[in-house]
Design an enzyme around this catalytic site. Sequence first.
Site, PDB file in Angstrom:
ATOM      1  N   ILE A 140       0.836  -1.204   0.000  1.00 48.24           N
ATOM      2  CA  ILE A 140       0.000   0.000   0.000  1.00 48.24           C
ATOM      3  C   ILE A 140       0.875   1.260   0.000  1.00 48.24           C
ATOM      4  O   ILE A 140       0.710   2.144  -0.845  1.00 48.24           O
ATOM      5  CB  ILE A 140      -0.965  -0.020   1.218  1.00 48.24           C
ATOM      6  CG1 ILE A 140      -1.907  -1.234   1.132  1.00 48.24           C
ATOM      7  CG2 ILE A 140      -1.738   1.278   1.337  1.00 48.24           C
ATOM      8  CD1 ILE A 140      -2.885  -1.232  -0.022  1.00 48.24           C
ATOM      9  N   CYS A 148      21.672 -21.135  -6.801  1.00 45.98           N
ATOM     10  CA  CYS A 148      20.540 -21.882  -6.236  1.00 45.98           C
ATOM     11  C   CYS A 148      20.157 -22.962  -7.244  1.00 45.98           C
ATOM     12  O   CYS A 148      19.682 -22.657  -8.340  1.00 45.98           O
ATOM     13  CB  CYS A 148      19.368 -20.942  -5.988  1.00 45.98           C
ATOM     14  SG  CYS A 148      17.820 -21.803  -5.644  1.00 45.98           S
ATOM     15  N   GLU A 202      -6.829  -5.122   5.307  1.00 47.61           N
ATOM     16  CA  GLU A 202      -6.713  -6.594   5.253  1.00 47.61           C
ATOM     17  C   GLU A 202      -7.120  -7.030   3.845  1.00 47.61           C
ATOM     18  O   GLU A 202      -7.232  -6.200   2.941  1.00 47.61           O
ATOM     19  CB  GLU A 202      -7.596  -7.210   6.350  1.00 47.61           C
ATOM     20  CG  GLU A 202      -9.055  -6.827   6.258  1.00 47.61           C
ATOM     21  CD  GLU A 202      -9.884  -7.387   7.408  1.00 47.61           C
ATOM     22  OE1 GLU A 202      -9.487  -8.399   8.009  1.00 47.61           O
ATOM     23  OE2 GLU A 202     -10.941  -6.810   7.707  1.00 47.61           O
ATOM     24  N   GLU A 247      10.364   3.172   6.465  1.00 51.09           N
ATOM     25  CA  GLU A 247      10.030   1.764   6.719  1.00 51.09           C
ATOM     26  C   GLU A 247      10.926   1.256   7.844  1.00 51.09           C
ATOM     27  O   GLU A 247      12.142   1.384   7.778  1.00 51.09           O
ATOM     28  CB  GLU A 247      10.230   0.940   5.438  1.00 51.09           C
ATOM     29  CG  GLU A 247      10.221  -0.571   5.617  1.00 51.09           C
ATOM     30  CD  GLU A 247       9.002  -1.117   6.371  1.00 51.09           C
ATOM     31  OE1 GLU A 247       7.879  -0.838   5.945  1.00 51.09           O
ATOM     32  OE2 GLU A 247       9.198  -1.804   7.405  1.00 51.09           O
ATOM     33  N   ARG A 265      -3.275 -10.244   9.033  1.00 54.59           N
ATOM     34  CA  ARG A 265      -4.241  -9.305   8.446  1.00 54.59           C
ATOM     35  C   ARG A 265      -4.409  -8.133   9.419  1.00 54.59           C
ATOM     36  O   ARG A 265      -4.493  -8.352  10.631  1.00 54.59           O
ATOM     37  CB  ARG A 265      -5.600  -9.967   8.261  1.00 54.59           C
ATOM     38  CG  ARG A 265      -5.598 -11.225   7.402  1.00 54.59           C
ATOM     39  CD  ARG A 265      -6.933 -11.918   7.546  1.00 54.59           C
ATOM     40  NE  ARG A 265      -7.035 -13.173   6.835  1.00 54.59           N
ATOM     41  CZ  ARG A 265      -6.717 -14.366   7.355  1.00 54.59           C
ATOM     42  NH1 ARG A 265      -6.229 -14.455   8.572  1.00 54.59           N
ATOM     43  NH2 ARG A 265      -6.870 -15.459   6.641  1.00 54.59           N
ATOM     44  N   SER A 318      -2.081 -14.675   0.377  1.00 55.04           N
ATOM     45  CA  SER A 318      -2.450 -15.703  -0.615  1.00 55.04           C
ATOM     46  C   SER A 318      -2.096 -15.305  -2.043  1.00 55.04           C
ATOM     47  O   SER A 318      -2.202 -16.128  -2.952  1.00 55.04           O
ATOM     48  CB  SER A 318      -3.950 -16.002  -0.549  1.00 55.04           C
ATOM     49  OG  SER A 318      -4.373 -16.249   0.759  1.00 55.04           O
ATOM     50  N   HIS A 353      -8.304 -10.739  -6.250  1.00 57.23           N
ATOM     51  CA  HIS A 353      -9.710 -11.122  -6.105  1.00 57.23           C
ATOM     52  C   HIS A 353     -10.587 -10.420  -7.135  1.00 57.23           C
ATOM     53  O   HIS A 353     -10.351  -9.256  -7.476  1.00 57.23           O
ATOM     54  CB  HIS A 353     -10.204 -10.758  -4.702  1.00 57.23           C
ATOM     55  CG  HIS A 353      -9.568 -11.579  -3.622  1.00 57.23           C
ATOM     56  ND1 HIS A 353      -9.813 -12.925  -3.483  1.00 57.23           N
ATOM     57  CD2 HIS A 353      -8.680 -11.254  -2.648  1.00 57.23           C
ATOM     58  CE1 HIS A 353      -9.115 -13.385  -2.454  1.00 57.23           C
ATOM     59  NE2 HIS A 353      -8.411 -12.397  -1.934  1.00 57.23           N
ATOM     60  N   THR A 382       3.075  -7.653   6.048  1.00 59.07           N
ATOM     61  CA  THR A 382       2.022  -8.522   5.518  1.00 59.07           C
ATOM     62  C   THR A 382       2.147  -8.724   4.008  1.00 59.07           C
ATOM     63  O   THR A 382       1.751  -9.771   3.483  1.00 59.07           O
ATOM     64  CB  THR A 382       0.649  -7.898   5.859  1.00 59.07           C
ATOM     65  OG1 THR A 382       0.564  -7.816   7.284  1.00 59.07           O
ATOM     66  CG2 THR A 382      -0.498  -8.716   5.341  1.00 59.07           C
ATOM     67  N   CYS A 424      17.879 -25.442  -6.941  1.00 55.81           N
ATOM     68  CA  CYS A 424      16.441 -25.750  -7.076  1.00 55.81           C
ATOM     69  C   CYS A 424      15.768 -24.802  -8.053  1.00 55.81           C
ATOM     70  O   CYS A 424      14.956 -25.209  -8.871  1.00 55.81           O
ATOM     71  CB  CYS A 424      15.741 -25.634  -5.730  1.00 55.81           C
ATOM     72  SG  CYS A 424      16.463 -26.633  -4.437  1.00 55.81           S
TER      73      CYS A 424
HETATM   74  C1  LIG Z   1      -3.243 -14.371   5.551  1.00 56.59           C
HETATM   75  C2  LIG Z   1      -3.470 -13.252   4.576  1.00 56.59           C
HETATM   76  C3  LIG Z   1      -3.954 -13.512   3.302  1.00 56.59           C
HETATM   77  C4  LIG Z   1      -4.194 -12.479   2.415  1.00 56.59           C
HETATM   78  N1  LIG Z   1      -4.551 -12.770   1.127  1.00 56.59           N
HETATM   79  C5  LIG Z   1      -4.776 -11.760   0.259  1.00 56.59           C
HETATM   80  C6  LIG Z   1      -5.097 -12.047  -1.087  1.00 56.59           C
HETATM   81  O1  LIG Z   1      -5.066 -13.195  -1.531  1.00 56.59           O
HETATM   82  N2  LIG Z   1      -5.425 -11.021  -1.901  1.00 56.59           N
HETATM   83  C7  LIG Z   1      -5.451  -9.739  -1.463  1.00 56.59           C
HETATM   84  O2  LIG Z   1      -5.824  -8.863  -2.228  1.00 56.59           O
HETATM   85  N3  LIG Z   1      -5.063  -9.428  -0.201  1.00 56.59           N
HETATM   86  C8  LIG Z   1      -4.722 -10.409   0.654  1.00 56.59           C
HETATM   87  N4  LIG Z   1      -4.313 -10.136   1.919  1.00 56.59           N
HETATM   88  C9  LIG Z   1      -4.211  -8.740   2.326  1.00 56.59           C
HETATM   89  C10 LIG Z   1      -2.928  -8.093   1.852  1.00 56.59           C
HETATM   90  O3  LIG Z   1      -1.825  -8.937   2.050  1.00 56.59           O
HETATM   91  C11 LIG Z   1      -2.753  -6.814   2.653  1.00 56.59           C
HETATM   92  O4  LIG Z   1      -3.925  -6.051   2.521  1.00 56.59           O
HETATM   93  C12 LIG Z   1      -1.593  -5.970   2.185  1.00 56.59           C
HETATM   94  O5  LIG Z   1      -0.416  -6.720   2.072  1.00 56.59           O
HETATM   95  C13 LIG Z   1      -1.416  -4.841   3.193  1.00 56.59           C
HETATM   96  O6  LIG Z   1      -0.343  -4.063   2.801  1.00 56.59           O
HETATM   97  P1  LIG Z   1       0.139  -2.879   3.724  1.00 56.59           P
HETATM   98  O7  LIG Z   1       1.135  -2.133   2.932  1.00 56.59           O
HETATM   99  O8  LIG Z   1      -1.043  -2.134   4.239  1.00 56.59           O
HETATM  100  O9  LIG Z   1       0.774  -3.587   4.998  1.00 56.59           O
HETATM  101  P2  LIG Z   1       2.237  -4.173   5.229  1.00 56.59           P
HETATM  102  O10 LIG Z   1       2.708  -4.954   4.087  1.00 56.59           O
HETATM  103  O11 LIG Z   1       2.208  -4.852   6.546  1.00 56.59           O
HETATM  104  O12 LIG Z   1       3.137  -2.875   5.306  1.00 56.59           O
HETATM  105  C14 LIG Z   1       3.125  -2.018   6.414  1.00 56.59           C
HETATM  106  C15 LIG Z   1       4.549  -1.617   6.673  1.00 56.59           C
HETATM  107  O13 LIG Z   1       4.590  -0.607   7.668  1.00 56.59           O
HETATM  108  C16 LIG Z   1       5.784  -0.762   8.393  1.00 56.59           C
HETATM  109  N5  LIG Z   1       5.626  -0.059   9.668  1.00 56.59           N
HETATM  110  C17 LIG Z   1       4.723  -0.298  10.646  1.00 56.59           C
HETATM  111  N6  LIG Z   1       4.898   0.549  11.680  1.00 56.59           N
HETATM  112  C18 LIG Z   1       5.930   1.344  11.344  1.00 56.59           C
HETATM  113  C19 LIG Z   1       6.600   2.396  12.008  1.00 56.59           C
HETATM  114  N7  LIG Z   1       6.238   2.819  13.235  1.00 56.59           N
HETATM  115  N8  LIG Z   1       7.635   3.006  11.406  1.00 56.59           N
HETATM  116  C20 LIG Z   1       8.033   2.600  10.161  1.00 56.59           C
HETATM  117  N9  LIG Z   1       7.442   1.588   9.492  1.00 56.59           N
HETATM  118  C21 LIG Z   1       6.398   0.969  10.067  1.00 56.59           C
HETATM  119  C22 LIG Z   1       5.893  -2.269   8.545  1.00 56.59           C
HETATM  120  O14 LIG Z   1       7.201  -2.681   8.831  1.00 56.59           O
HETATM  121  C23 LIG Z   1       5.391  -2.764   7.198  1.00 56.59           C
HETATM  122  O15 LIG Z   1       6.446  -3.021   6.298  1.00 56.59           O
HETATM  123  C24 LIG Z   1      -4.006 -11.150   2.822  1.00 56.59           C
HETATM  124  C25 LIG Z   1      -3.479 -10.887   4.092  1.00 56.59           C
HETATM  125  C26 LIG Z   1      -3.170 -11.934   4.945  1.00 56.59           C
HETATM  126  C27 LIG Z   1      -2.529 -11.669   6.250  1.00 56.59           C
END
Ligand SMILES: Cc1cc2nc3c(=O)[nH]c(=O)nc-3n(C[C@H](O)[C@H](O)[C@H](O)COP(=O)(O)OP(=O)(O)OC[C@H]3O[C@@H](n4cnc5c(N)ncnc54)[C@H](O)[C@@H]3O)c2cc1C
Length: 524
Positions: free
Chosen positions: A38, A425, A362, A57, A336, A71, A75, A66, A427
């Site tokens: 995101i 690698c 999520e 970060e 999530r 997965s 979707h 996450t 594999c």
């Molecule tokens: C089990 C599971 C299955 C999923 N399957 C799907 C799917 O099939 N399809 C789909 O569309 N979505 C899916 N999702 C959802 C999707 O993975 C997430 O919505 C997405 O990855 C969220 O991205 P993000 O950038 O918000 O969060 P993140 O990838 O968690 O990024 C947030 C970042 O903020 C950083 N951060 C936090 N606090 C601080 C701080 N204080 N200072 C500096 N950095 C900080 C963290 O280190 C992290 O890198 C799934 C999620 C899960 C857990």
Amino acid sequence: MKQQQKIVWSGADERKRQSKPFDGEKVYDACIIGGGVIGCAIARELSRWQLSLGLLEMRSDVSEGTSKANSAIIHAGYDAKPGSEKARTNVAGNQLFEPLCRELHVPFRRNTSLVVAFSSDGLAGLRELKSRGEINGVDGLSILSQAELRRREPAIGPSAAGALLAETGGICSPYELTIALAAHAVLNGLDLQLNCKVGQIRHDGRWFHLQTSRGPVRCQVLINAAGVYADTIHNQLSRQPIEITPRRGEYWLLDKSVSDAFSATIFQLPTAMGKGILVSPTVDGTMLLGPTAEDIDDKDDVRTTAQRLDEILRVAAKTWPDLPRGQFITSFAGLRAHARQNDFILGEVADCPGLINAAGIESPGLTAAPAIGIELARLAARRLNAPRRSQWQPAWQPPQPFRLMETEQRARAVRDNPAWGRIICRCEQVTEAEIRAAINRPVGAATVDGIKRRTRAGMGRCQASFCTPRVLAILSEELGVSRLELTKFGNGSRILTGRIGETVRSHEPPAADAAAVGLEVSHD
Ligand SMILES: Cc1cc2nc3c(=O)[nH]c(=O)nc-3n(C[C@H](O)[C@H](O)[C@H](O)COP(=O)(O)OP(=O)(O)OC[C@H]3O[C@@H](n4cnc5c(N)ncnc54)[C@H](O)[C@@H]3O)c2cc1C
């Protein structure tokens, strides 16, 4: 045609920059907290405007939260509640995915998805999902009879009674996408700061003042894309608190030898906790089973548990009765970011002008990322009154992986550079040349996991038992640091803890290495 910028990227220089405190206060027009899919999607879109842009970060690489453990499904959008942010951004994001992945040179496949009813009672649930999808604006939905389903997916379990087919369902590589988004933003001016944890934040009415682990930062627009930690950012600045619960999902990953068992992503009917346990091919040719759904307290706890992994096998057996248990290569878990209101929290915070939330993202957050990126970048740029840039650099194109080259291409590559002929690698058939390129590129790798997610070295059957010492040797050479300093994923995760010879000679390991004595294997 746009030309790739001629810049030489040095992994060694970048590692040095990313591991030292700032020279003074960093000042940005806009600053993003969080280098997941995101934050990186927003950064890439914001880099289209003339403004100074930072991304902070806390981990040693992007996509370490996450966004590396999910997965990987794009979707279709039939599952989310009509009228919700999830539904709107899912459908929009799905449509943007294919051109985005093409532009960023990231794998994506529209393999379709099937929601399977395992009893005739479930058929009503399929019809309900179909009409919800149609309200959400999803094209290409149809109900398959038992016979049609079996023709498409012969390995499906005998109790399958019918399925909802979603033709727009797809799969991608979430970490490759996140890295590519970040790299494209960096090529267009993003100041990416890794190992940079944001602590206290204060707003003085005009500026946000951030204390970080690498020094002070000031910005006019602050974008909160901190994943499971988005509530700790938001709640420092707003009197209307939000609550994010980590909801853990565990997985099994199966070897490539079973890649042709299913071609579509197979879901069971969803429950209140999520989309249930799926069986899905991945873009890399492996097969994924999971995830479970369990609310936990610890926002960093990505352990897998015997109980939940057993649960996956039990439930997935309905979809895949001949599940080959000898083909598991690893298990993993992701968290999530579940918001209490069960929807994405997007946009400017009412009582804190300039703070823009991308919280509670999520599932389907990965799918929605391209749409969220565009929407929130526009909002930030409008707030700053920033003009569009006239020039935008094209995305970075990594070298074609050796495993995907034709014989003729391989011969040519090895002739030009013998490092293409040295397999590191076994594999995944990853060569030394690919590993060196993964270090010296925009947003290059500085850890063993960083190499893994950029090249697939270590992701195959042997799970890095063969290549780790070789990868460490190349990292050490390119980054100009001792192998003892290198980590698996930053944050003290050192792989080697001392030299056997020295330890044995002195009887007492040096203080820094006293915790444990590891094995250092020579490259040669
Ligand atoms: C089990 C599971 C299955 C999923 N399957 C799907 C799917 O099939 N399809 C789909 O569309 N979505 C899916 N999702 C959802 C999707 O993975 C997430 O919505 C997405 O990855 C969220 O991205 P993000 O950038 O918000 O969060 P993140 O990838 O968690 O990024 C947030 C970042 O903020 C950083 N951060 C936090 N606090 C601080 C701080 N204080 N200072 C500096 N950095 C900080 C963290 O280190 C992290 O890198 C799934 C999620 C899960 C857990």
